[in-house]
Design a protein around this motif. Structure first.
Motif, PDB file in Angstrom:
ATOM      1  N   PRO A  94       0.822  -1.217   0.000  1.00 38.12           N
ATOM      2  CA  PRO A  94       0.000   0.000   0.000  1.00 38.12           C
ATOM      3  C   PRO A  94       0.853   1.263   0.000  1.00 38.12           C
ATOM      4  CG  PRO A  94      -0.799  -1.588   1.629  1.00 38.12           C
ATOM      5  CD  PRO A  94       0.519  -2.106   1.138  1.00 38.12           C
ATOM      6  N   GLY A  95       0.300   2.291  -0.641  1.00 36.76           N
ATOM      7  CA  GLY A  95       0.936   3.604  -0.636  1.00 36.76           C
ATOM      8  C   GLY A  95       1.896   3.847  -1.779  1.00 36.76           C
ATOM      9  N   MET A  96       2.198   2.834  -2.556  1.00 37.61           N
ATOM     10  CA  MET A  96       3.118   3.038  -3.680  1.00 37.61           C
ATOM     11  C   MET A  96       2.443   3.841  -4.784  1.00 37.61           C
ATOM     12  SD  MET A  96       5.148  -0.588  -4.062  1.00 37.61           S
ATOM     13  CE  MET A  96       6.457  -1.004  -2.904  1.00 37.61           C
ATOM     14  N   ARG A  97       3.246   4.692  -5.419  1.00 40.13           N
ATOM     15  CA  ARG A  97       2.759   5.537  -6.502  1.00 40.13           C
ATOM     16  C   ARG A  97       3.944   5.881  -7.388  1.00 40.13           C
ATOM     17  NH1 ARG A  97      -1.496   8.684  -7.842  1.00 40.13           N
ATOM     18  NH2 ARG A  97      -1.046  10.508  -9.130  1.00 40.13           N
ATOM     19  N   VAL A  98       3.705   5.963  -8.701  1.00 38.23           N
ATOM     20  CA  VAL A  98       4.789   6.310  -9.606  1.00 38.23           C
ATOM     21  C   VAL A  98       4.222   7.035 -10.818  1.00 38.23           C
ATOM     22  CG1 VAL A  98       4.756   4.164 -10.984  1.00 38.23           C
ATOM     23  CG2 VAL A  98       6.893   5.430 -10.704  1.00 38.23           C
ATOM     24  N   ALA A  99       5.030   7.931 -11.375  1.00 33.97           N
ATOM     25  CA  ALA A  99       4.695   8.604 -12.632  1.00 33.97           C
ATOM     26  C   ALA A  99       5.987   8.847 -13.386  1.00 33.97           C
ATOM     27  CB  ALA A  99       3.966   9.926 -12.377  1.00 33.97           C
ATOM     28  N   GLY A 100       5.936   8.693 -14.698  1.00 31.93           N
ATOM     29  CA  GLY A 100       7.119   8.937 -15.505  1.00 31.93           C
ATOM     30  C   GLY A 100       6.954   8.392 -16.905  1.00 31.93           C
ATOM     31  N   PRO A 101       7.934   8.662 -17.764  1.00 36.01           N
ATOM     32  CA  PRO A 101       7.900   8.124 -19.117  1.00 36.01           C
ATOM     33  C   PRO A 101       8.226   6.641 -19.127  1.00 36.01           C
ATOM     34  CG  PRO A 101       9.884   9.421 -18.774  1.00 36.01           C
ATOM     35  CD  PRO A 101       9.057   9.583 -17.543  1.00 36.01           C
ATOM     36  N   ALA A 102       7.568   5.908 -20.008  1.00 37.39           N
ATOM     37  CA  ALA A 102       7.723   4.457 -20.066  1.00 37.39           C
ATOM     38  C   ALA A 102       8.981   4.041 -20.809  1.00 37.39           C
ATOM     39  CB  ALA A 102       6.510   3.841 -20.761  1.00 37.39           C
ATOM     40  N   PRO A 144       8.012  -1.330 -28.632  1.00 42.14           N
ATOM     41  CA  PRO A 144       6.665  -1.366 -28.038  1.00 42.14           C
ATOM     42  C   PRO A 144       6.311  -2.753 -27.512  1.00 42.14           C
ATOM     43  CG  PRO A 144       6.632  -0.193 -30.135  1.00 42.14           C
ATOM     44  CD  PRO A 144       7.990  -0.827 -30.025  1.00 42.14           C
ATOM     45  N   VAL A 145       5.552  -2.776 -26.421  1.00 37.76           N
ATOM     46  CA  VAL A 145       5.013  -4.015 -25.868  1.00 37.76           C
ATOM     47  C   VAL A 145       3.509  -3.834 -25.696  1.00 37.76           C
ATOM     48  CG1 VAL A 145       7.162  -4.590 -24.701  1.00 37.76           C
ATOM     49  CG2 VAL A 145       5.380  -3.352 -23.448  1.00 37.76           C
ATOM     50  N   ARG A 146       2.835  -4.957 -25.498  1.00 37.52           N
ATOM     51  CA  ARG A 146       1.381  -4.914 -25.337  1.00 37.52           C
ATOM     52  C   ARG A 146       1.006  -5.644 -24.049  1.00 37.52           C
ATOM     53  NH1 ARG A 146      -2.521  -3.069 -28.499  1.00 37.52           N
ATOM     54  NH2 ARG A 146      -4.598  -4.029 -28.518  1.00 37.52           N
ATOM     55  N   ILE A 147       0.234  -4.958 -23.210  1.00 36.04           N
ATOM     56  CA  ILE A 147      -0.225  -5.537 -21.946  1.00 36.04           C
ATOM     57  C   ILE A 147      -1.732  -5.322 -21.862  1.00 36.04           C
ATOM     58  CG2 ILE A 147      -0.114  -5.451 -19.438  1.00 36.04           C
ATOM     59  CD1 ILE A 147       2.723  -4.456 -19.640  1.00 36.04           C
ATOM     60  N   GLY A 148      -2.465  -6.423 -21.867  1.00 36.14           N
ATOM     61  CA  GLY A 148      -3.916  -6.336 -21.702  1.00 36.14           C
ATOM     62  C   GLY A 148      -4.612  -5.463 -22.714  1.00 36.14           C
ATOM     63  N   GLY A 149      -4.180  -5.482 -23.947  1.00 33.55           N
ATOM     64  CA  GLY A 149      -4.815  -4.682 -24.980  1.00 33.55           C
ATOM     65  C   GLY A 149      -4.290  -3.272 -25.109  1.00 33.55           C
ATOM     66  N   VAL A 150      -3.351  -2.873 -24.246  1.00 32.26           N
ATOM     67  CA  VAL A 150      -2.763  -1.531 -24.300  1.00 32.26           C
ATOM     68  C   VAL A 150      -1.343  -1.639 -24.853  1.00 32.26           C
ATOM     69  CG1 VAL A 150      -2.031   0.491 -22.954  1.00 32.26           C
ATOM     70  CG2 VAL A 150      -4.138  -0.744 -22.341  1.00 32.26           C
ATOM     71  N   THR A 151      -1.075  -0.910 -25.917  1.00 35.45           N
ATOM     72  CA  THR A 151       0.275  -0.856 -26.467  1.00 35.45           C
ATOM     73  C   THR A 151       1.058   0.231 -25.744  1.00 35.45           C
ATOM     74  OG1 THR A 151      -0.448  -1.632 -28.632  1.00 35.45           O
ATOM     75  CG2 THR A 151       1.665  -0.493 -28.539  1.00 35.45           C
ATOM     76  N   VAL A 152       2.226  -0.150 -25.232  1.00 34.18           N
ATOM     77  CA  VAL A 152       3.081   0.777 -24.477  1.00 34.18           C
ATOM     78  C   VAL A 152       4.318   1.060 -25.318  1.00 34.18           C
ATOM     79  CG1 VAL A 152       4.348   1.175 -22.338  1.00 34.18           C
ATOM     80  CG2 VAL A 152       2.261  -0.243 -22.323  1.00 34.18           C
ATOM     81  N   ARG A 153       4.544   2.349 -25.589  1.00 32.39           N
ATOM     82  CA  ARG A 153       5.692   2.775 -26.382  1.00 32.39           C
ATOM     83  C   ARG A 153       6.647   3.594 -25.510  1.00 32.39           C
ATOM     84  NH1 ARG A 153       1.222   2.868 -29.701  1.00 32.39           N
ATOM     85  NH2 ARG A 153       1.456   1.727 -31.676  1.00 32.39           N
ATOM     86  N   ARG A 154       7.879   3.607 -25.933  1.00 36.82           N
ATOM     87  CA  ARG A 154       8.881   4.359 -25.174  1.00 36.82           C
ATOM     88  C   ARG A 154       8.466   5.834 -25.086  1.00 36.82           C
ATOM     89  NH1 ARG A 154      15.356   3.457 -25.219  1.00 36.82           N
ATOM     90  NH2 ARG A 154      15.740   4.629 -23.309  1.00 36.82           N
ATOM     91  N   GLY A 155       8.501   6.366 -23.888  1.00 35.39           N
ATOM     92  CA  GLY A 155       8.150   7.762 -23.664  1.00 35.39           C
ATOM     93  C   GLY A 155       6.703   8.011 -23.344  1.00 35.39           C
ATOM     94  N   ASP A 156       5.825   7.002 -23.452  1.00 38.45           N
ATOM     95  CA  ASP A 156       4.439   7.196 -23.030  1.00 38.45           C
ATOM     96  C   ASP A 156       4.396   7.563 -21.549  1.00 38.45           C
ATOM     97  OD1 ASP A 156       3.518   6.579 -25.559  1.00 38.45           O
ATOM     98  OD2 ASP A 156       2.817   4.560 -25.041  1.00 38.45           O
ATOM     99  N   LEU A 157       3.336   8.261 -21.153  1.00 43.51           N
ATOM    100  CA  LEU A 157       3.188   8.666 -19.761  1.00 43.51           C
ATOM    101  C   LEU A 157       2.561   7.539 -18.950  1.00 43.51           C
ATOM    102  CD1 LEU A 157       3.283  10.798 -17.498  1.00 43.51           C
ATOM    103  CD2 LEU A 157       1.024  11.577 -18.263  1.00 43.51           C
ATOM    104  N   VAL A 158       3.252   7.100 -17.915  1.00 41.10           N
ATOM    105  CA  VAL A 158       2.760   6.069 -17.004  1.00 41.10           C
ATOM    106  C   VAL A 158       2.432   6.723 -15.665  1.00 41.10           C
ATOM    107  CG1 VAL A 158       3.290   3.897 -15.837  1.00 41.10           C
ATOM    108  CG2 VAL A 158       4.284   4.379 -18.091  1.00 41.10           C
TER     109      VAL A 158
END
Length: 220
Positions: A44-52, A152-166
């Motif tokens: 609990p309490g973990m949080r993160v934001a940044g480019p993928a 790029p990778v795909r997780i659960g129908g979402v394509t994640v590209r370098r630099g995307d906002l997570v």
């Protein structure tokens, strides 16, 4: 600041996104980018934001994750998907040693569709990890294993590209394409302000049925 014009998620945009709930960002972006609900904080309490920084690994192997630590830029969030083979939930692909290495590199956190280990230790060290399982089963390091860092990778129908906002918090993980990130952050901030007004109206005695113009029981 806008990612659409710069082609990158800026540090300022990350700071703004980090102050917003992942769920609000998902809604504000048009209900896109939500990773599977099973992927959540290992403590609990973990949080993160940044480019993928997307990573692809064979299940049951973590050599590509080690490689990703040294390919990442400070502030990156590693987003790890797995290829075909064994069940990735049944292996601890990431643990305390890798978390310490990542902290020294300035990596912001980890999001993965596979299992990890050492949840308590990673929480104590302040390294946020979002995963669907904790598993003590060890992994291999096959130099011939098929994987990638940065593609790029795909997780659960979402394509994640370098630099995307997570952005990830206790409710889940959202990944927003670079072109949509700045607009989504602005829209999310407006939604948060509007929601505060709703709280004020509720405190003043209005009902949620009235505020949202919802029919009461028996009404149509």
């Amino acid at each position: 600041m806008t990612a659409a014009t710069t082609g990158v998620v800026t540090a300022e945009l990350v700071r703004e996104a980090a102050a917003l709930p992942a769920a609000t960002l998902h809604e504000a972006a048009g209900k896109i980018g939500a990773l599977p609900a099973a992927i959540g904080p290992v403590r609990p309490g973990m949080r993160v934001a940044g480019p993928a920084l997307p990573v692809l690994s064979p299940p049951g192997d973590n050599l590509w994750l080690h490689r990703a630590i040294y390919a990442a830029e400070p502030g990156d969030v590693l987003v790890v998907a797995f290829g075909d083979g064994a069940d990735p939930l049944e292996y601890g692909h990431w643990g305390e040693v890798m978390a310490v290495a990542a902290l020294h590199r300035g990596i912001a956190g980890l999001v993965t569709s596979g299992g990890v280990r050492d949840g308590d230790q990673m929480a104590e060290r302040g390294f946020p990890v979002f995963a669907p399982s904790l598993c003590i089963r060890g992994t291999g390091k096959d130099p011939d294993g098929r994987g990638s860092v940065g593609a790029p990778v795909r997780i659960g129908g979402v394509t994640v590209r370098r630099g995307d906002l997570v952005v990830a918090d206790g409710d889940g993980v959202v990944v927003l394409p670079v072109a949509d990130a700045a607009g989504a952050v602005r829209a999310a901030a407006r939604r948060e302000a509007a929601e505060q007004e709703i709280f004020d109206r509720l405190a003043a005695g209005e009902t949620s049925l009235d505020i949202y113009r919802l029919p009461a029981e028996g009404e149509s």
